[in-house]
Design a protein around this motif. Structure first.
Motif, PDB file in Angstrom:
ATOM      1  N   GLU A 170      61.427  44.562  20.219  1.00 52.81           N
ATOM      2  CA  GLU A 170      60.138  45.233  20.391  1.00 52.81           C
ATOM      3  C   GLU A 170      59.100  44.688  19.423  1.00 52.81           C
ATOM      4  OE1 GLU A 170      60.145  49.466  20.305  1.00 52.81           O
ATOM      5  OE2 GLU A 170      61.679  49.676  21.858  1.00 52.81           O
ATOM      6  N   LEU A 171      59.477  44.538  18.161  1.00 51.26           N
ATOM      7  CA  LEU A 171      58.553  44.008  17.170  1.00 51.26           C
ATOM      8  C   LEU A 171      57.978  42.672  17.621  1.00 51.26           C
ATOM      9  CD1 LEU A 171      57.502  43.896  14.060  1.00 51.26           C
ATOM     10  CD2 LEU A 171      59.386  42.262  13.849  1.00 51.26           C
ATOM     11  N   THR A 172      58.854  41.791  18.114  1.00 51.43           N
ATOM     12  CA  THR A 172      58.428  40.438  18.479  1.00 51.43           C
ATOM     13  C   THR A 172      57.428  40.469  19.631  1.00 51.43           C
ATOM     14  OG1 THR A 172      60.592  39.610  17.758  1.00 51.43           O
ATOM     15  CG2 THR A 172      59.246  38.152  19.112  1.00 51.43           C
ATOM     16  N   TYR A 173      57.693  41.283  20.650  1.00 43.68           N
ATOM     17  CA  TYR A 173      56.759  41.344  21.776  1.00 43.68           C
ATOM     18  C   TYR A 173      55.476  42.084  21.405  1.00 43.68           C
ATOM     19  CZ  TYR A 173      60.023  39.148  24.935  1.00 43.68           C
ATOM     20  OH  TYR A 173      60.835  38.227  25.536  1.00 43.68           O
ATOM     21  N   SER A 174      55.572  43.117  20.595  1.00 48.53           N
ATOM     22  CA  SER A 174      54.374  43.801  20.128  1.00 48.53           C
ATOM     23  C   SER A 174      53.489  42.836  19.347  1.00 48.53           C
ATOM     24  CB  SER A 174      54.755  44.993  19.251  1.00 48.53           C
ATOM     25  OG  SER A 174      53.603  45.554  18.635  1.00 48.53           O
ATOM     26  N   LEU A 175      54.107  42.037  18.488  1.00 49.00           N
ATOM     27  CA  LEU A 175      53.371  41.044  17.712  1.00 49.00           C
ATOM     28  C   LEU A 175      52.689  40.043  18.628  1.00 49.00           C
ATOM     29  CD1 LEU A 175      52.660  39.635  15.042  1.00 49.00           C
ATOM     30  CD2 LEU A 175      54.930  38.562  15.100  1.00 49.00           C
ATOM     31  N   ASP A 192      31.311  45.760  18.951  1.00 45.53           N
ATOM     32  CA  ASP A 192      31.277  46.971  18.115  1.00 45.53           C
ATOM     33  C   ASP A 192      32.576  47.777  18.187  1.00 45.53           C
ATOM     34  OD1 ASP A 192      28.680  46.493  17.183  1.00 45.53           O
ATOM     35  OD2 ASP A 192      27.809  47.403  18.974  1.00 45.53           O
ATOM     36  N   ARG A 193      33.652  47.136  18.615  1.00 46.66           N
ATOM     37  CA  ARG A 193      34.956  47.798  18.663  1.00 46.66           C
ATOM     38  C   ARG A 193      35.921  47.009  17.790  1.00 46.66           C
ATOM     39  NH1 ARG A 193      36.416  50.376  23.845  1.00 46.66           N
ATOM     40  NH2 ARG A 193      38.334  49.160  23.725  1.00 46.66           N
ATOM     41  N   ALA A 194      36.930  47.697  17.292  1.00 49.29           N
ATOM     42  CA  ALA A 194      37.924  47.039  16.444  1.00 49.29           C
ATOM     43  C   ALA A 194      39.299  47.636  16.708  1.00 49.29           C
ATOM     44  CB  ALA A 194      37.566  47.183  14.963  1.00 49.29           C
ATOM     45  N   VAL A 195      40.301  46.767  16.764  1.00 53.67           N
ATOM     46  CA  VAL A 195      41.691  47.190  16.875  1.00 53.67           C
ATOM     47  C   VAL A 195      42.472  46.527  15.744  1.00 53.67           C
ATOM     48  CG1 VAL A 195      43.787  47.106  18.262  1.00 53.67           C
ATOM     49  CG2 VAL A 195      41.615  47.566  19.363  1.00 53.67           C
ATOM     50  N   ILE A 196      43.278  47.323  15.058  1.00 54.05           N
ATOM     51  CA  ILE A 196      44.100  46.835  13.959  1.00 54.05           C
ATOM     52  C   ILE A 196      45.566  46.930  14.353  1.00 54.05           C
ATOM     53  CG2 ILE A 196      44.889  47.363  11.610  1.00 54.05           C
ATOM     54  CD1 ILE A 196      42.038  48.211  10.953  1.00 54.05           C
ATOM     55  N   ALA A 197      46.339  45.899  14.039  1.00 57.86           N
ATOM     56  CA  ALA A 197      47.781  45.906  14.306  1.00 57.86           C
ATOM     57  C   ALA A 197      48.539  45.597  13.016  1.00 57.86           C
ATOM     58  CB  ALA A 197      48.138  44.879  15.380  1.00 57.86           C
ATOM     59  N   LEU A 198      49.570  46.378  12.768  1.00 53.26           N
ATOM     60  CA  LEU A 198      50.449  46.175  11.619  1.00 53.26           C
ATOM     61  C   LEU A 198      51.863  45.921  12.121  1.00 53.26           C
ATOM     62  CD1 LEU A 198      49.337  49.183   9.346  1.00 53.26           C
ATOM     63  CD2 LEU A 198      48.387  46.881   9.384  1.00 53.26           C
ATOM     64  N   HIS A 199      52.509  44.899  11.580  1.00 54.81           N
ATOM     65  CA  HIS A 199      53.878  44.574  11.982  1.00 54.81           C
ATOM     66  C   HIS A 199      54.723  44.314  10.745  1.00 54.81           C
ATOM     67  CE1 HIS A 199      51.768  43.843  15.808  1.00 54.81           C
ATOM     68  NE2 HIS A 199      52.927  44.169  16.352  1.00 54.81           N
ATOM     69  N   ASN A 200      55.787  45.098  10.620  1.00 54.83           N
ATOM     70  CA  ASN A 200      56.725  44.951   9.505  1.00 54.83           C
ATOM     71  C   ASN A 200      57.839  43.999   9.931  1.00 54.83           C
ATOM     72  OD1 ASN A 200      58.432  45.204   7.338  1.00 54.83           O
ATOM     73  ND2 ASN A 200      59.127  47.270   7.849  1.00 54.83           N
ATOM     74  N   GLY A 205      53.002  52.548  18.766  1.00 60.01           N
ATOM     75  CA  GLY A 205      53.894  52.366  17.627  1.00 60.01           C
ATOM     76  C   GLY A 205      55.344  52.395  18.063  1.00 60.01           C
ATOM     77  N   ASP A 206      56.230  52.010  17.129  1.00 61.98           N
ATOM     78  CA  ASP A 206      57.647  51.972  17.476  1.00 61.98           C
ATOM     79  C   ASP A 206      58.246  53.368  17.574  1.00 61.98           C
ATOM     80  OD1 ASP A 206      59.226  52.067  14.440  1.00 61.98           O
ATOM     81  OD2 ASP A 206      57.127  51.488  14.510  1.00 61.98           O
ATOM     82  N   GLN A 249      52.911  54.135   6.674  1.00 59.04           N
ATOM     83  CA  GLN A 249      54.369  53.990   6.739  1.00 59.04           C
ATOM     84  C   GLN A 249      54.773  53.108   7.931  1.00 59.04           C
ATOM     85  OE1 GLN A 249      56.240  55.251   4.205  1.00 59.04           O
ATOM     86  NE2 GLN A 249      54.213  55.832   3.402  1.00 59.04           N
ATOM     87  N   LEU A 250      55.762  52.259   7.694  1.00 57.63           N
ATOM     88  CA  LEU A 250      56.344  51.438   8.756  1.00 57.63           C
ATOM     89  C   LEU A 250      57.859  51.437   8.614  1.00 57.63           C
ATOM     90  CD1 LEU A 250      53.931  48.348   8.725  1.00 57.63           C
ATOM     91  CD2 LEU A 250      54.261  49.904  10.654  1.00 57.63           C
ATOM     92  N   SER A 251      58.546  51.657   9.731  1.00 61.93           N
ATOM     93  CA  SER A 251      60.005  51.616   9.751  1.00 61.93           C
ATOM     94  C   SER A 251      60.490  50.171   9.715  1.00 61.93           C
ATOM     95  CB  SER A 251      60.523  52.300  11.020  1.00 61.93           C
ATOM     96  OG  SER A 251      60.141  53.645  11.052  1.00 61.93           O
ATOM     97  N   PRO A 252      61.778  49.953   9.543  1.00 58.49           N
ATOM     98  CA  PRO A 252      62.306  48.591   9.667  1.00 58.49           C
ATOM     99  C   PRO A 252      61.909  47.990  11.022  1.00 58.49           C
ATOM    100  CG  PRO A 252      63.975  50.053   8.780  1.00 58.49           C
ATOM    101  CD  PRO A 252      62.835  50.926   9.188  1.00 58.49           C
ATOM    102  N   TYR A 253      61.357  46.800  11.007  1.00 59.28           N
ATOM    103  CA  TYR A 253      60.828  46.144  12.209  1.00 59.28           C
ATOM    104  C   TYR A 253      59.799  47.036  12.928  1.00 59.28           C
ATOM    105  CZ  TYR A 253      64.885  43.054  11.581  1.00 59.28           C
ATOM    106  OH  TYR A 253      65.823  42.194  11.073  1.00 59.28           O
ATOM    107  N   GLY A 254      59.093  47.854  12.171  1.00 57.57           N
ATOM    108  CA  GLY A 254      58.129  48.781  12.764  1.00 57.57           C
ATOM    109  C   GLY A 254      56.795  48.119  13.059  1.00 57.57           C
ATOM    110  N   TYR A 255      56.037  48.742  13.968  1.00 58.39           N
ATOM    111  CA  TYR A 255      54.723  48.228  14.360  1.00 58.39           C
ATOM    112  C   TYR A 255      53.828  49.405  14.714  1.00 58.39           C
ATOM    113  CZ  TYR A 255      57.156  48.985  18.760  1.00 58.39           C
ATOM    114  OH  TYR A 255      57.890  49.560  19.766  1.00 58.39           O
ATOM    115  N   ARG A 256      52.546  49.255  14.433  1.00 54.62           N
ATOM    116  CA  ARG A 256      51.565  50.285  14.768  1.00 54.62           C
ATOM    117  C   ARG A 256      50.241  49.613  15.123  1.00 54.62           C
ATOM    118  NH1 ARG A 256      52.095  54.955  10.095  1.00 54.62           N
ATOM    119  NH2 ARG A 256      50.994  56.195  11.685  1.00 54.62           N
ATOM    120  N   TRP A 257      49.636  50.061  16.220  1.00 55.22           N
ATOM    121  CA  TRP A 257      48.302  49.609  16.616  1.00 55.22           C
ATOM    122  C   TRP A 257      47.336  50.772  16.443  1.00 55.22           C
ATOM    123  CZ3 TRP A 257      48.609  46.680  21.995  1.00 55.22           C
ATOM    124  CH2 TRP A 257      49.563  45.674  21.924  1.00 55.22           C
TER     125      TRP A 257
END
Length: 542
Positions: free
Chosen positions: A356-361, A481-489, A512-513, A527-535
């Motif tokens: 999941e992490l890899t495809y989310s990334l 004028d829009r922004a999206v942030i992605a975090l990937h552990n 998120g995961d 907070q991010l879990s192992p291999y976690g992701y959040r948009w």
């Protein structure tokens, strides 16, 4: 927006012969593909890229073309293709097809006339030499299979150029008649409704090796000619190029926005796997920062895997070995000395979180995402098959015999079905996963749905965000004028990450995961879990 539809497309790649057998002969065909268009549309796919389906001796998965103006009889008829195109349009699905113009099959009538008659107009459709130069090993596409760029032909009493297999002679792109033929081919398929072409081996097309009259600028200008022809015939059609080249050569393909529309992001793909192997974001930082700036109307095509090997040739030997050690430690898992012949789930030992992490990334990186058939169900590979065929097995539709792909006896299938182990068709198939809300197929559909709500990833400007966690890639795409942030552990351990930028206000979670606690307004200590992701949808501070 219509003219740059590819900026927020969801592209799905498939080989007709391994997708679905519609007439019961053991080979996938256009009838079978057409029957499953509802499946693809329901998954959220907006564009199909079809691997070669032309008549071919099939010594290289159809990339050895014998006739550019027809459909391989094993896969159907032109009438079947036209019906497929009609049904795809009805569902809002565009179609890109492979345009193999670096070489043909040695069985193509052009080559047969070229080798048999020195006075034929077709003689100069190919590159001939009585005394060819010594081959540069770095230019041989398959260095563990072929040892030269030149092959002697007794009938022609000369050597012909071939960057790929010896049964695939290179076309002479410096010849205006060859360029004219290629444009005719494009015009033919555009009239049948396709939305563009994936140019196979684009870097070799403009190489110019062995072509006495070739000038680099002239060869490169052929992309301008192709773009001009395409635009004059269908304004919103696109060119997608396969060019695994160093960063400094990439502008050659995009030009000033007047050449190629989309380019496979080979560089970023390789740095992504290095980051996954090291469980740190630094390689991705490097890869993203070193990509050249591209014209606004051009686009990267991001992918995890495609139908060829996972090539690692833009990395150092030590970096390549790191990835081999993590994802392909056995020699049988490697190919050509520089690549991996596995699908992603076996590489990641079936770890759902890591997959999941890899495809989310990949879906959140700036550009357009590409899925390959079977990615959505977590298909595996068959390393007992030779070469690249290990990742080209038939689609697994159900737990019925032959995975529901065909009703013929197994020994009559175009390729063997994966039948044993954790990735066998009884364990991994569409029907079974669609009944399970928690299955990967439903997660992929959700990923596609959320990605469609975030055009910033396709149209926007990338900003790499600094954090206090080396294992986290944090990036933002801004647009209109829009922004999206992605975090990937990238690490297999929990982490708490703080964004150092103050340019973004309230963060509203999109994806998120798993459900996390709501953020405080200052969004510190995310907070991010192992291999976690959040948009997150973000408000830009002013």
């Amino acid at each position: 927006m219509k003219s740059i539809w590819y900026k927020d497309a969801i592209i799905y790649s498939l080989d007709v012969e391994t997708f679905m057998d519609g007439n019961g002969d053991g080979i996938g065909d256009f009838v079978g593909l057409t029957q499953h268009l509802n499946y693809l549309a329901g998954s959220g796919i907006t564009c199909l890229w079809l691997l070669p389906f032309y008549p071919s001796p099939n010594r290289d998965n159809g990339y050895d073309v014998m006739d550019y103006y027809n459909v391989d009889p094993r896969l159907g008829t032109l009438g079947d293709f036209v019906e497929f195109m009609h049904q795809a349009r009805e569902r809002g699905i565009r179609v890109l097809i492979d345009l193999v113009i670096n070489h043909t099959s040695d069985q193509h009538p052009w080559f047969q006339q070229s080798r048999s008659n020195p006075q034929s107009r077709y003689r100069n459709y190919y590159v001939w030499s009585k005394n060819p130069p010594e081959s540069d090993p770095s230019l041989i596409a398959f260095p563990t299979v072929e040892d030269s760029l030149w092959e002697y032909d007794e009938q022609a009493e000369a050597y012909y150029l071939h960057h790929f297999y010896k049964h695939q002679p290179d076309l002479n792109i410096a010849n205006p008649l060859v360029r004219e033929e290629i444009c005719k081919i494009m015009g033919f398929w555009l009239e049948l409704g396709v939305s563009g072409f994936r140019i196979d081996a684009a870097s070799f097309v403009i190489e110019g090796i062995g072509i006495a009259e070739a000038q680099q600028a002239s060869l490169q200008s052929f992309f301008d000619e192709m773009r001009g022809f395409l635009t004059s015939h269908q304004g919103d059609a696109v060119l997608l190029a396969e060019a695994n080249v160093p960063a400094e050569e990439i502008p050659t393909y995009f030009g000033q926005g007047n050449r190629i529309h989309l380019l496979f992001n080979f560089l970023l793909n390789q740095y992504m796997f290095l980051a996954l192997a090291r469980q740190t974001a630094e390689p991705l930082h490097y890869g993203l920062k070193n990509l050249p700036e591209i014209p606004a109307q051009c686009q990267w095509l991001n992918f995890v895997r495609h139908h060829d090997e996972l090539t690692l040739d833009r990395l150092s030997d030590s970096e390549m070995q790191e990835i081999f050690a993590a994802f392909a430690p056995e020699e049988k898992m490697q190919i050509f000395g520089r690549g991996i012949r596995r699908r992603l789930p076996p590489m990641l030992k079936g770890d759902r979180r890591h997959i999941e992490l890899t495809y989310s990334l990949m879906f959140s990186l700036p550009g357009t995402p590409l899925l390959r058939y079977g990615d959505e169900i977590g298909m595996g590979d068959d390393l007992s098959l030779p070469g690249r065929t290990s990742v080209r097995t038939p689609m697994q539709w159900s737990d019925e015999p032959n995975a529901g792909f065909s009703k013929v006896p197994p020994d009559q299938l175009i390729q063997p079905i994966i039948s044993e182990g954790a990735y066998g068709y009884k364990e991994v198939n569409v029907a079974q996963e669609q009944r399970d809300p928690a299955a990967l197929i439903n997660w992929i559909e959700r990923l596609i749905r959320i990605r469609k709500q975030c055009p910033e990833f396709g149209y926007g400007t990338l900003h790499i965000l600094e954090t206090d966690a080396p294992c986290v890639l944090a990036h933002c795409c801004t647009w209109s004028d829009r922004a999206v942030i992605a975090l990937h552990n990238l690490a297999n351990q929990d982490c708490s990450v703080t964004l150092k930028s103050t340019d973004y206000g309230h963060l509203s979670e999109l994806f998120g995961d798993h459900p996390y606690e709501s953020l405080h307004r200052d969004h510190k200590a995310i907070q991010l879990s192992p291999y976690g992701y959040r948009w997150f949808q973000a408000n830009q501070a002013h």
